[in-house]
Design a protein around this motif. Structure first.
Motif, PDB file in Angstrom:
ATOM      1  N   LEU A   1       0.828  -1.209   0.000  1.00  0.00           N
ATOM      2  CA  LEU A   1       0.000   0.000   0.000  1.00  0.00           C
ATOM      3  C   LEU A   1       0.863   1.260   0.000  1.00  0.00           C
ATOM      4  N   ILE A   2       1.940   1.255   0.771  1.00  0.00           N
ATOM      5  CA  ILE A   2       2.814   2.424   0.828  1.00  0.00           C
ATOM      6  C   ILE A   2       3.410   2.718  -0.549  1.00  0.00           C
ATOM      7  N   ASN A   3       3.741   1.663  -1.307  1.00  0.00           N
ATOM      8  CA  ASN A   3       4.383   1.830  -2.611  1.00  0.00           C
ATOM      9  C   ASN A   3       3.405   1.853  -3.774  1.00  0.00           C
ATOM     10  N   MET A   4       2.129   1.656  -3.514  1.00  0.00           N
ATOM     11  CA  MET A   4       1.152   1.555  -4.587  1.00  0.00           C
ATOM     12  C   MET A   4       0.997   2.890  -5.323  1.00  0.00           C
TER      13      MET A   4
ATOM     14  N   GLY B   1      -0.656   5.975  -6.826  1.00  0.00           N
ATOM     15  CA  GLY B   1      -1.933   6.580  -6.479  1.00  0.00           C
ATOM     16  C   GLY B   1      -2.321   6.383  -5.026  1.00  0.00           C
ATOM     17  N   SER B   2      -1.368   5.985  -4.179  1.00  0.00           N
ATOM     18  CA  SER B   2      -1.701   5.768  -2.770  1.00  0.00           C
ATOM     19  C   SER B   2      -2.133   7.054  -2.079  1.00  0.00           C
ATOM     20  N   GLY B   3      -1.789   8.208  -2.680  1.00  0.00           N
ATOM     21  CA  GLY B   3      -2.233   9.475  -2.112  1.00  0.00           C
ATOM     22  C   GLY B   3      -3.735   9.592  -2.029  1.00  0.00           C
TER      23      GLY B   3
ATOM     24  N   ILE C   1      -5.733   7.333  -1.064  1.00  0.00           N
ATOM     25  CA  ILE C   1      -6.235   6.638   0.126  1.00  0.00           C
ATOM     26  C   ILE C   1      -5.476   7.070   1.380  1.00  0.00           C
TER      27      ILE C   1
ATOM     28  N   GLY D   1      -2.114   8.485   1.338  1.00  0.00           N
ATOM     29  CA  GLY D   1      -0.669   8.611   1.234  1.00  0.00           C
ATOM     30  C   GLY D   1       0.038   7.762   2.276  1.00  0.00           C
ATOM     31  N   GLY D   2       1.375   7.804   2.249  1.00  0.00           N
ATOM     32  CA  GLY D   2       2.128   7.006   3.202  1.00  0.00           C
ATOM     33  C   GLY D   2       1.803   7.359   4.635  1.00  0.00           C
TER      34      GLY D   2
ATOM     35  N   ILE E   1      -1.756   6.025   5.533  1.00  0.00           N
ATOM     36  CA  ILE E   1      -1.747   4.559   5.617  1.00  0.00           C
ATOM     37  C   ILE E   1      -1.095   4.102   6.919  1.00  0.00           C
ATOM     38  N   CYS E   2       0.050   4.702   7.257  1.00  0.00           N
ATOM     39  CA  CYS E   2       0.751   4.310   8.488  1.00  0.00           C
ATOM     40  C   CYS E   2      -0.033   4.746   9.725  1.00  0.00           C
TER      41      CYS E   2
END
Length: 235
Positions: free
Chosen positions: A176-179, A181-183, A185, A187-188, A191-192
């Motif tokens: 998820l961190i590296n996906m 377009g993770s921003g 959902i 962003g890193g 997510i963390c």
């Protein structure tokens, strides 16, 4: 033996919940816009630096840039990757290690901050969205330890996916961190933060997972810059 008290998951009316949701949305938008302003300001610092920063004042500016970057990337929905790429382009592979350490610091801060936030704080948010089942699940997870939460989630989520997703949850966190377009959902940082709030990730495994997950990009930029694969990067 006393009966377990009934869980109140009655959602508020939309007239009550919409103002609260609107305030949350406004605060989130303000954070994103403020972060972009700070990113632009930090980049203007970076652009003014010479090829080699040896003076004390210049080192302090660099330190301020990396601290700012670490704090920004810890925030949800903040695309900290922008400043990381810009700094690498400006100064080349010499910034790969500081960027890695700053990214690790920011995402670790987000995860640890999430562990300090009671999971019950999500209940009101879910109820405002009229997600009654999600609010009830949060209520059940509240008093449980990490192992109990995992078992409860396995029981509550669709059986086809629950065991696989929860068993390999640390791999999922890294992906998820590296996906791309993770921003969208969170962003890193987001997510963390949510990983920490969930209570199903332990720091002794989650922090090394984050460290490995964020390694490929700065490692590639360091290798590419030093091996001449990207000649446009400063040497």
């Amino acid at each position: 033996m006393s009966a377990r008290p009934e869980i109140d998951t009655t959602p508020p009316t939309w007239g009550e919940s919409l103002p609260r949701l609107a305030v949350k949305l406004v605060v989130l938008i303000a954070i994103v816009f403020l972060s972009h302003f700070v990113i632009d300001y930090a980049l203007s610092w970076a652009e003014s630096l010479p090829a080699r920063a040896e003076a004390r004042a210049e080192r302090l500016i660099l330190l301020a840039i990396f601290i700012t970057y670490a704090l920004l990337i810890a925030l949800p929905f903040v695309p900290g990757i922008e400043i990381a790429i810009a700094l690498l382009v400006l100064r080349g592979p010499e910034f790969a290690l500081p960027i890695y350490l700053a990214t690790m610091g920011g995402l670790s801060l987000a995860f640890l901050a999430g562990r300090l936030v009671p999971i019950h704080s999500l209940k009101r948010f879910f109820l405002d969205l009229h997600l009654v089942k999600a609010a009830a699940l949060v209520d059940r997870l509240g008093p449980m330890g990490p192992a109990q939460r995992v078992r409860e989630l396995q029981r509550s989520l669709p059986r086809k996916h629950a065991r696989f997703a929860l068993r390999y949850r640390y791999v999922g966190l890294a992906l998820l961190i590296n996906m791309p377009g993770s921003g969208l959902i969170g962003g890193g940082g987001g997510i963390c933060l949510m990983a920490g709030m969930s209570g199903v990730f332990t720091p002794r495994i989650a922090l090394p997972t984050i460290a490995i997950a964020i390694l490929p990009f700065p490692l590639f930029m360091w290798f590419a810059g030093n091996s001449g694969l990207m000649p446009w990067l400063p040497a």
